[in-house]
Design an enzyme around this catalytic site. Structure first.
Site, mmCIF file in Angstrom:
data_model
loop_
_atom_site.group_PDB
_atom_site.id
_atom_site.type_symbol
_atom_site.label_atom_id
_atom_site.label_comp_id
_atom_site.label_asym_id
_atom_site.label_seq_id
_atom_site.Cartn_x
_atom_site.Cartn_y
_atom_site.Cartn_z
ATOM 1 C CB ALA A 112 -3.327 1.776 -5.644
ATOM 2 C CG ASP A 154 -8.013 1.286 -4.894
ATOM 3 O OD1 ASP A 154 -8.949 1.683 -4.756
ATOM 4 O OD2 ASP A 154 -7.623 0.127 -4.697
HETATM 5 C C1 MEV Z 1 -11.157 -1.323 -4.535
HETATM 6 O O1 MEV Z 1 -10.423 -0.535 -3.705
HETATM 7 C C2 MEV Z 1 -12.482 -0.762 -5.014
HETATM 8 C C3 MEV Z 1 -13.318 -1.551 -5.996
HETATM 9 O O2 MEV Z 1 -14.454 -0.742 -5.984
HETATM 10 C C4 MEV Z 1 -12.577 -1.739 -7.350
HETATM 11 C C5 MEV Z 1 -12.151 -0.415 -7.956
HETATM 12 O O3 MEV Z 1 -12.664 0.471 -7.875
HETATM 13 O O4 MEV Z 1 -11.354 -0.689 -8.735
HETATM 14 C C6 MEV Z 1 -13.706 -2.908 -5.530
#
Ligand code: MEV
Length: 317
Positions: A112, A154
């Site tokens: 991201a 993100d």
């Molecule tokens: C990734 O940083 C966080 C997750 O919850 C995936 C998302 O929210 O897209 C694992």
């Protein structure tokens, strides 16, 4: 709009930062809230230039035509096309250079942040202002390619400089912190693939049904964490983090090494510790009582085999 302003030799630059999820990872994919923290010193810089040649990417993992880049980088091709379209630029080659301090696949929002930095660089090149919502929706294109069904957290966390309360589908609320939060973020012995971890959670969660099991419990813990964070009640916040780690274990996204790093931090007096991000490898985070304990925990985690350790201090200054 004057898209070609500046000429082909002009360049644009953009920066973004890494993130650590304090509470709510995985549950946020199911509509529960999450809290993200900015890692302001762990940055990505992008520069872009227009050229008459095909799109070109220059980063630590690949140097060459974007069309021939490994499939994991396919989201960047889409991102650049979408950004050009949004800017009204005629289809021309774009040369992108990425300089990143964020290790990919360590749960720190590398993909991201790269996407945010590129979009900012594109808008800088064309001297256009970029609204936060527009940035998030452009980055979402690349994140869907990278992660399958991202919650969107993100993209916001890589672009906003404060702690964030995020509920999927809504712009996040910045959370003011009454005092600094001393964290230690440690990379474990293996990278973690967020797409795989999200798939694994889907399988685990299917056994519990909607509104029950670890996902719902993580949602409750995250709601309890918001006032604790804002009030500066870090003893309670730490206990909530450690409980969230137990729930993430129940979803099978912790690894032996992540568990060992969490135990090390708790044994050395951390207020709380948990994995952060997608898991399945990747990183953990520990909450320290103050700056001197933060340094001790960092050392203990290094001794326990952490691949890389960061010591961010968030808010409260
Ligand atoms: C990734 O940083 C966080 C997750 O919850 C995936 C998302 O929210 O897209 C694992």
């Amino acid at each position: 709009m004057t898209p070609e302003r500046g000429g082909p030799e002009a360049s644009g630059s953009g920066r973004a930062h890494g993130k650590a999820i304090l509470m709510g990872e995985h549950a946020v994919v199911y509509g529960f809230p999450a809290i993200a923290l900015p890692l302001l010193t762990v940055t990505v810089d992008a520069t872009v230039q227009l050229s008459t040649d095909a799109d070109w990417l220059d980063c630590a993992y690949y140097r060459g035509p974007l069309a021939k880049a490994p499939s994991e980088l396919g989201g960047l091709r889409l991102l650049i096309e979408e950004s050009r379209r949004a800017l009204g630029s005629p289809s021309r080659g774009t040369t992108v250079h990425i300089d990143s301090m964020i290790p990919p696949e360590y749960g720190l929002g590398s993909s991201a942040a790269v996407a945010v930095a590129i979009v900012r660089a594109m808008y800088d090149l064309f001297h256009q202002t970029l609204a936060a919502k527009e940035l998030a929706s452009l980055v979402h294109v690349a994140e869907v390619h990278a992660h399958g069904s991202p919650s969107g957290i993100d993209a916001w966390a890589a672009s906003v400089d404060s702690a964030l309360w995020f509920v999927p589908g809504q712009p996040p609320d910045p959370l003011p912190l009454s005092r600094p939060l001393f964290l230690v973020v440690a990379g474990s012995d293996t990278p973690g693939n967020t797409r795989d971890a999200v798939r694994r959670v889907k399988e685990s969660q299917a056994r519990f049904g909607v509104g029950a099991g670890p996902i719902a419990r993580i949602g409750e813990l995250t709601r309890a964490a918001r006032p604790a964070l804002v009030r500066g009640d870090y003893g309670f916040l730490g206990a909530l983090m450690t409980e969230a780690h137990r729930e993430l274990n129940a979803l099978h996204v912790a690894t032996d090494h992540l568990n060992r790093l969490v135990s090390t931090a708790l044994r050395d007096g951390a207020l709380g510790a948990k994995l952060t991000g997608g898991g399945g490898g990747g990183s953990m985070m520990a909450l320290a009582a103050d700056g001197s304990q933060q340094m001790q925990l960092a050392e203990a985690l290094r001794r326990a085999g952490a691949r890389q350790v960061w010591t961010p201090v968030v808010g409260g200054s």
